[in-house]
Design a protein around this motif. Structure first.
Motif, mmCIF file in Angstrom:
data_model
loop_
_atom_site.group_PDB
_atom_site.id
_atom_site.type_symbol
_atom_site.label_atom_id
_atom_site.label_comp_id
_atom_site.label_asym_id
_atom_site.label_seq_id
_atom_site.Cartn_x
_atom_site.Cartn_y
_atom_site.Cartn_z
ATOM 1 N N THR A 5 2.992 -4.874 14.544
ATOM 2 C CA THR A 5 2.030 -5.633 13.753
ATOM 3 C C THR A 5 2.671 -6.020 12.427
ATOM 4 O O THR A 5 3.238 -5.166 11.728
ATOM 5 N N ILE A 7 2.454 -6.887 8.669
ATOM 6 C CA ILE A 7 1.538 -6.617 7.567
ATOM 7 C C ILE A 7 1.480 -7.858 6.680
ATOM 8 O O ILE A 7 2.472 -8.237 6.053
ATOM 9 N N ASP A 8 0.307 -8.496 6.634
ATOM 10 C CA ASP A 8 0.179 -9.760 5.910
ATOM 11 C C ASP A 8 -1.047 -9.791 5.005
ATOM 12 O O ASP A 8 -1.576 -10.852 4.690
ATOM 13 N N SER A 9 -1.515 -8.612 4.578
ATOM 14 C CA SER A 9 -2.635 -8.560 3.630
ATOM 15 C C SER A 9 -2.354 -7.485 2.594
ATOM 16 O O SER A 9 -1.619 -6.523 2.851
ATOM 17 N N GLY A 11 -4.394 -5.234 1.420
ATOM 18 C CA GLY A 11 -4.946 -3.948 1.805
ATOM 19 C C GLY A 11 -4.030 -3.185 2.746
ATOM 20 O O GLY A 11 -3.760 -1.987 2.553
ATOM 21 N N ALA A 12 -3.537 -3.867 3.785
ATOM 22 C CA ALA A 12 -2.632 -3.219 4.733
ATOM 23 C C ALA A 12 -1.317 -2.846 4.058
ATOM 24 O O ALA A 12 -0.716 -1.801 4.359
ATOM 25 N N TYR A 13 -0.877 -3.674 3.127
ATOM 26 C CA TYR A 13 0.354 -3.366 2.386
ATOM 27 C C TYR A 13 0.200 -2.088 1.566
ATOM 28 O O TYR A 13 1.093 -1.227 1.545
ATOM 29 N N GLU A 15 -1.841 0.410 2.083
ATOM 30 C CA GLU A 15 -1.882 1.546 3.009
ATOM 31 C C GLU A 15 -0.471 1.912 3.467
ATOM 32 O O GLU A 15 -0.116 3.101 3.553
ATOM 33 N N ALA A 16 0.328 0.907 3.777
ATOM 34 C CA ALA A 16 1.704 1.147 4.200
ATOM 35 C C ALA A 16 2.517 1.791 3.080
ATOM 36 O O ALA A 16 3.351 2.669 3.330
ATOM 37 N N PHE A 56 7.662 -0.439 9.372
ATOM 38 C CA PHE A 56 6.701 -1.360 8.759
ATOM 39 C C PHE A 56 7.361 -2.721 8.613
ATOM 40 O O PHE A 56 8.461 -2.839 8.075
#
Length: 398
Positions: A5, A7-9, A11-13, A15-16, A56
């Protein structure tokens, strides 16, 4: 192989970032650009792997700045392959390591004959790493799954490769040498400003006449402006060979330019007014370039025998001595000392060319301490040998 997946947001960044910070060991990092497709050298994919955290894949244009991730891991060791290719685009988004381990540079220092990632991984880890997507257009969206698998594997193997290489460097007594080289990569100005970047035009040295050279300059500048505006690699608009052909021929009219067979490329006719304006600017300018772009440049070595015979003798003797040292320590000649540094010390040696004086000159030219320690005495002795050979007619003729 599992799907990846991207990571393109934000929020997800974020978390990563937390997951990567909680991992253990060095940070494996790679970046994919769109060289040859886009004008910019920005990263279009950044891959990170850390043990106990995972892999990631980040979409930098979508994520934006990576300052939070940098703050979390900047002081840890980052593992990259050919770091100088990636550091600039990583720094552009806020990722700036304090410590690196460059597996490509380590392979050179270990004297490995081939230093590409696939070759080194196969030799040291016994894993075949396909490199079929290395020249892909990574600005493509969405990125195909095979490309993502390729990108992930690039970083997932780096920590194991780093450990294997660190052991070999220690065994060869080269740990400190590698540390100095890695630090130099971080400190080096990766993109030194060029006063006349148009001189990078392939084939520019074949152009004769200052007016022709001025036309080449204006054509390069016009193409660079269009490439920047459209974010397309300059060579995909009009290839270098077309610009140099026009500068040599100097067509007399716009129609002649349009009918010139050597002038091609996707923007050669759609931007004809742009190219003709550049030609006219070059024809009429009073700001003519000089034939040599760098006043600090040395003559080509082939001309030294006539222009400076003593320097020529020093250079030949030093080259032979450095080549012999290279074989002995299993480090490539260009890593022992750059050819440019060796040429400069041979052209303008210290007045009293002792090992200590040559070491000082090498330091001034940017050589690292280990390079100075390894080469200064060798160069000093080669200079003495060159003088003795010149003074001994029998030896000079041998």
């Amino acid at each position: 192989m599992a799907d990846h997946t991207v990571i393109d947001s934000r929020g997800a960044y974020l978390e990563a970032t937390e997951a990567i910070a909680a991992g253990t060991g060095p940070i494996a990092v790679d970046a994919e650009r769109a060289s040859g497709f886009r004008y910019s050298q920005r990263a279009y994919l950044i891959q990170i792997f850390r043990r106990d955290a995972g892999t990631f894949l980040f979409d930098p244009p979508a994520v934006g700045r990576f300052d939070e991730l940098d703050a979390a891991i900047a002081d840890d060791e980052w593992v990259l392959h050919a770091a100088t290719q990636d550091l600039a685009c990583l720094r552009e988004v806020g990722l700036d390591p304090a410590h690196i381990f460059d597996t490509e540079l380590a392979a050179r220092l270990l004297g490995m004959p081939r230093v590409g990632l696939g070759t080194v991984v196969e030799e040291l880890l016994g894993i075949h790493l396909a490199k079929e997507h290395s020249a892909a257009d990574w600005s493509t969206r969405p990125l195909p799954e095979p490309w993502l698998n390729y990108a992930a594997l690039d970083v997932e193997l780096l920590p194991d490769l780093r450990d294997a290489m660190a052991a070999l460097l220690a065994e060869a007594g080269k740990t400190e040498i590698a540390a100095q080289e890695f630090d130099d990569e971080l400190q080096r100005d990766l993109k030194p400003a060029r006063a006349e970047p148009w001189r990078r035009l392939s084939g520019v040295h074949s152009i004769r006449g200052l007016r022709n050279l001025a036309v080449a300059r204006e054509l390069w500048l016009a193409r660079d402006e269009l490439a920047r505006q459209t974010d397309i690699a300059p060579g995909r608009l009009v290839p270098d060979a077309s610009l140099t052909a026009v500068a040599r021929i100097l067509p007399e009219s716009k129609r002649a330019l349009a009918s010139l067979r050597e002038f091609n490329g996707r923007a050669s006719r759609t931007e004809l007014d742009r190219w003709w304006a550049a030609i006219e600017a070059g024809r009429t300018t009073t700001d003519l370039p000089v034939m040599r772009g760098n006043a600090d440049s040395l003559p080509p070595p082939r001309a030294w025998a006539d222009r400076n015979p003593e320097a020529d003798a020093r250079l030949k003797a030093a080259r032979a001595a450095i080549a012999e040292l290279s074989e002995r320590v299993a480090i490539p000649v260009e890593n022992l000392l750059t050819p440019e540094t060796l040429r400069r010390i041979a052209w303008s040696p210290p007045t009293d060319p002792t090992a200590a004086a040559i070491g000082d000159s090498l330091a001034h030219l940017g050589a690292r301490p280990w390079q100075i320690e390894a080469t200064s005495q060798v160069i000093a002795q080669s200079f003495v040998d060159a003088v003795q050979k010149a003074d001994d007619p029998a030896e000079a003729d041998s």
